[in-house]
Design a protein around this motif. Sequence first.
Motif, PDB file in Angstrom:
ATOM      1  N   ARG A 112     -14.060  27.733 -38.619  1.00  0.00           N
ATOM      2  CA  ARG A 112     -15.393  27.816 -38.430  1.00  0.00           C
ATOM      3  C   ARG A 112     -15.282  26.485 -37.768  1.00  0.00           C
ATOM      4  O   ARG A 112     -15.751  25.621 -38.377  1.00  0.00           O
ATOM      5  CB  ARG A 112     -16.248  28.106 -39.515  1.00  0.00           C
ATOM      6  CG  ARG A 112     -17.774  27.892 -39.172  1.00  0.00           C
ATOM      7  CD  ARG A 112     -18.743  27.428 -40.078  1.00  0.00           C
ATOM      8  NE  ARG A 112     -18.741  28.600 -41.538  1.00  0.00           N
ATOM      9  CZ  ARG A 112     -19.133  28.248 -42.545  1.00  0.00           C
ATOM     10  NH1 ARG A 112     -19.762  27.076 -42.883  1.00  0.00           N
ATOM     11  NH2 ARG A 112     -19.208  28.972 -43.281  1.00  0.00           N
ATOM     12  N   THR A 113     -15.117  26.377 -36.667  1.00  0.00           N
ATOM     13  CA  THR A 113     -15.146  25.226 -35.664  1.00  0.00           C
ATOM     14  C   THR A 113     -16.233  24.620 -34.980  1.00  0.00           C
ATOM     15  O   THR A 113     -17.023  25.655 -34.625  1.00  0.00           O
ATOM     16  CB  THR A 113     -13.939  25.072 -34.743  1.00  0.00           C
ATOM     17  OG1 THR A 113     -14.033  26.141 -33.674  1.00  0.00           O
ATOM     18  CG2 THR A 113     -12.527  25.688 -35.703  1.00  0.00           C
ATOM     19  N   HIS A 114     -16.172  23.508 -34.767  1.00  0.00           N
ATOM     20  CA  HIS A 114     -17.297  22.673 -33.877  1.00  0.00           C
ATOM     21  C   HIS A 114     -16.360  21.746 -33.012  1.00  0.00           C
ATOM     22  O   HIS A 114     -15.385  21.406 -33.212  1.00  0.00           O
ATOM     23  CB  HIS A 114     -18.397  22.269 -34.443  1.00  0.00           C
ATOM     24  CG  HIS A 114     -19.101  23.057 -35.353  1.00  0.00           C
ATOM     25  ND1 HIS A 114     -18.872  23.281 -36.739  1.00  0.00           N
ATOM     26  CD2 HIS A 114     -19.990  23.888 -34.798  1.00  0.00           C
ATOM     27  CE1 HIS A 114     -19.749  24.100 -36.843  1.00  0.00           C
ATOM     28  NE2 HIS A 114     -20.452  24.605 -36.023  1.00  0.00           N
ATOM     29  N   ARG A 151     -12.380  16.712 -30.159  1.00  0.00           N
ATOM     30  CA  ARG A 151     -11.815  17.059 -31.551  1.00  0.00           C
ATOM     31  C   ARG A 151     -12.293  18.570 -31.586  1.00  0.00           C
ATOM     32  O   ARG A 151     -13.464  18.437 -31.813  1.00  0.00           O
ATOM     33  CB  ARG A 151     -12.123  16.198 -32.442  1.00  0.00           C
ATOM     34  CG  ARG A 151     -11.094  15.129 -32.686  1.00  0.00           C
ATOM     35  CD  ARG A 151      -9.932  15.041 -33.489  1.00  0.00           C
ATOM     36  NE  ARG A 151      -9.171  14.116 -33.302  1.00  0.00           N
ATOM     37  CZ  ARG A 151      -7.740  14.388 -33.918  1.00  0.00           C
ATOM     38  NH1 ARG A 151      -7.384  15.165 -34.356  1.00  0.00           N
ATOM     39  NH2 ARG A 151      -6.827  13.442 -33.720  1.00  0.00           N
ATOM     40  N   ILE A 152     -11.427  19.453 -32.316  1.00  0.00           N
ATOM     41  CA  ILE A 152     -11.937  20.396 -32.833  1.00  0.00           C
ATOM     42  C   ILE A 152     -12.069  20.437 -34.468  1.00  0.00           C
ATOM     43  O   ILE A 152     -11.258  20.148 -35.075  1.00  0.00           O
ATOM     44  CB  ILE A 152     -11.043  21.764 -32.710  1.00  0.00           C
ATOM     45  CG1 ILE A 152     -10.859  21.680 -31.001  1.00  0.00           C
ATOM     46  CG2 ILE A 152     -11.786  23.099 -33.204  1.00  0.00           C
ATOM     47  CD1 ILE A 152     -11.835  22.095 -30.166  1.00  0.00           C
ATOM     48  N   GLU A 153     -13.337  20.471 -34.816  1.00  0.00           N
ATOM     49  CA  GLU A 153     -13.632  20.019 -36.246  1.00  0.00           C
ATOM     50  C   GLU A 153     -13.477  21.349 -37.075  1.00  0.00           C
ATOM     51  O   GLU A 153     -14.248  22.550 -36.519  1.00  0.00           O
ATOM     52  CB  GLU A 153     -15.140  19.530 -36.367  1.00  0.00           C
ATOM     53  CG  GLU A 153     -15.034  18.178 -35.553  1.00  0.00           C
ATOM     54  CD  GLU A 153     -14.656  16.910 -36.603  1.00  0.00           C
ATOM     55  OE1 GLU A 153     -14.657  16.974 -37.678  1.00  0.00           O
ATOM     56  OE2 GLU A 153     -14.392  16.012 -35.976  1.00  0.00           O
ATOM     57  N   GLY A 154     -13.047  21.414 -38.051  1.00  0.00           N
ATOM     58  CA  GLY A 154     -13.367  22.603 -39.141  1.00  0.00           C
ATOM     59  C   GLY A 154     -11.993  23.307 -39.240  1.00  0.00           C
ATOM     60  O   GLY A 154     -11.988  24.491 -39.969  1.00  0.00           O
ATOM     61  N   LEU A 155     -10.958  22.921 -38.460  1.00  0.00           N
ATOM     62  CA  LEU A 155      -9.645  23.651 -38.766  1.00  0.00           C
ATOM     63  C   LEU A 155      -9.054  22.842 -39.901  1.00  0.00           C
ATOM     64  O   LEU A 155      -9.074  21.713 -40.014  1.00  0.00           O
ATOM     65  CB  LEU A 155      -8.721  23.423 -37.462  1.00  0.00           C
ATOM     66  CG  LEU A 155      -9.103  23.962 -36.236  1.00  0.00           C
ATOM     67  CD1 LEU A 155      -8.148  23.778 -35.030  1.00  0.00           C
ATOM     68  CD2 LEU A 155      -8.740  25.416 -36.397  1.00  0.00           C
ATOM     69  N   SER A 156      -8.346  23.786 -40.866  1.00  0.00           N
ATOM     70  CA  SER A 156      -7.643  23.308 -41.932  1.00  0.00           C
ATOM     71  C   SER A 156      -6.385  22.615 -41.481  1.00  0.00           C
ATOM     72  O   SER A 156      -5.891  23.141 -40.423  1.00  0.00           O
ATOM     73  CB  SER A 156      -7.239  24.163 -43.081  1.00  0.00           C
ATOM     74  OG  SER A 156      -7.003  25.384 -42.288  1.00  0.00           O
ATOM     75  N   ASN A 213     -11.627  30.126 -33.679  1.00  0.00           N
ATOM     76  CA  ASN A 213     -12.150  30.599 -35.000  1.00  0.00           C
ATOM     77  C   ASN A 213     -11.339  31.812 -35.194  1.00  0.00           C
ATOM     78  O   ASN A 213     -10.879  31.868 -36.632  1.00  0.00           O
ATOM     79  CB  ASN A 213     -13.709  30.977 -34.873  1.00  0.00           C
ATOM     80  CG  ASN A 213     -14.365  29.442 -34.846  1.00  0.00           C
ATOM     81  OD1 ASN A 213     -13.862  28.612 -34.809  1.00  0.00           O
ATOM     82  ND2 ASN A 213     -15.663  29.702 -34.544  1.00  0.00           N
ATOM     83  N   MET A 214     -11.351  33.046 -34.391  1.00  0.00           N
ATOM     84  CA  MET A 214     -10.677  34.207 -34.710  1.00  0.00           C
ATOM     85  C   MET A 214      -9.058  33.786 -35.034  1.00  0.00           C
ATOM     86  O   MET A 214      -8.742  34.301 -36.013  1.00  0.00           O
ATOM     87  CB  MET A 214     -10.996  35.226 -33.511  1.00  0.00           C
ATOM     88  CG  MET A 214     -12.316  35.559 -33.275  1.00  0.00           C
ATOM     89  SD  MET A 214     -12.682  36.584 -31.975  1.00  0.00           S
ATOM     90  CE  MET A 214     -11.678  38.186 -32.812  1.00  0.00           C
TER      91      MET A 214
END
Lengths: 236, 236
Positions: free
Chosen positions: A226-228, B230-235, A220-221
């Motif tokens: 803002r990952t999940h 999967r890492i969700e939330g990365l553009s 995230n940093m």
Amino acid sequence: MPALGTPRRKATDHMTESIAIIGGTGPEGRGLASRFALAGLRVVIGSRDAARGASVAAEVAATLAGREGAVAVEGASNADAAAGCDIAVVTVPFEGHRATLEALAGQLAGKIVVDAVVPVRFERGPRPVEVAEGSATEQAAAMLRESRVVGAFHNLAAESLLDLDAPVHADVLVTGGDEGAKQAVFALAERIEGVRAVDAGPLRYSRFVEGLTVLLIGVNMRHRARTHVRIEGLSA
Amino acid sequence: MPALGTPRRKATDHMTESIAIIGGTGPEGRGLASRFALAGLRVVIGSRDAARGASVAAEVAATLAGREGAVAVEGASNADAAAGCDIAVVTVPFEGHRATLEALAGQLAGKIVVDAVVPVRFERGPRPVEVAEGSATEQAAAMLRESRVVGAFHNLAAESLLDLDAPVHADVLVTGGDEGAKQAVFALAERIEGVRAVDAGPLRYSRFVEGLTVLLIGVNMRHRARTHVRIEGLSA
């Protein structure tokens, strides 16, 4: 995304459940409190300082005002919150983990205790804190011998939980040895819109779930995101 | 699923690259060899026993026969594979990790070495093996002072890699301190259809990526599934 929001296990209704958020005045605690309240659960935000718990609860309640399904959020001391709840979710910073739980062992006896604490400190990025028991959740289990300790909710970013207009697209990885308690926590997690609960194994796997959170904080940093996490390949 | 297959970083072409799979005769090594060969890369499967490397390479080549883009897969001793490659991917079992890399330090000097090894043993489910250096990748970095060590590919299930008719819907989490080497590994990972590379931080985060794999192995066994993360939330 077909798997999204498809519960792996059917969420059963626990209408009478009351949830205490122990050390719940921080962003993660507020976020979980908001989501549980939106799901119609009774929520008590616990704090070392009962007045602080009450004022944060009032803030959270204000953000929920007018939303469908939200019931009242109350504040209390950690001890009163623990004594009155069906399920306690622990969201203290790791520094306060041991002392907080030691003081609440009596109130939490016989109850489901969900540890969401990540042993992390910040020093040019997140760094793991070594825990003699292997993980925060195992530390809680070692201290709360009379409670039914489960690990969950570590990987839900507070910002996402607090962004009430968006569902939380995330898996909640649940660890523990008490199958009944885990089932209750699966159901609790899936009261949050968009969340799927995944059985991540026994307590000894908690270190990986907690460690994954440190990794996600770093991602995230690094990516200003803002990952999940999602586990792909599980059938619904 | 919008993010799927959307590379976070543009995969640059490395048409001249030759990839050695060190200790590549197991399922993970065969799977990566197959995928890299399908992507048009030259692949050499290394083994302690050169004849074994050659026979596994022949098997892999047979499964690729007639598929578009696949070039020849060769076999060799680990030493010859390491000496001839641009990038080495290490897929030995953890028991052989230290000895294998010690023997290859000279051949791997100056090269990008991608450690895909998970410190795990099996005893009623997967259990982590403690590594003094913190992780297998950090152990490799400590031993291969002249190489550019990066961690990657841990979380790709061999079964998925070997199921050549399906893309691999997974994120590859890449750790390391050498930015140029990481960029090359991002590009290499994204040669595999469906894979997205994610910068997971410096080498000290490798323990979390390796630990996540132990968690996924456990989830796979528990759910009889073949999971990826999967890492969700990365553009994109």
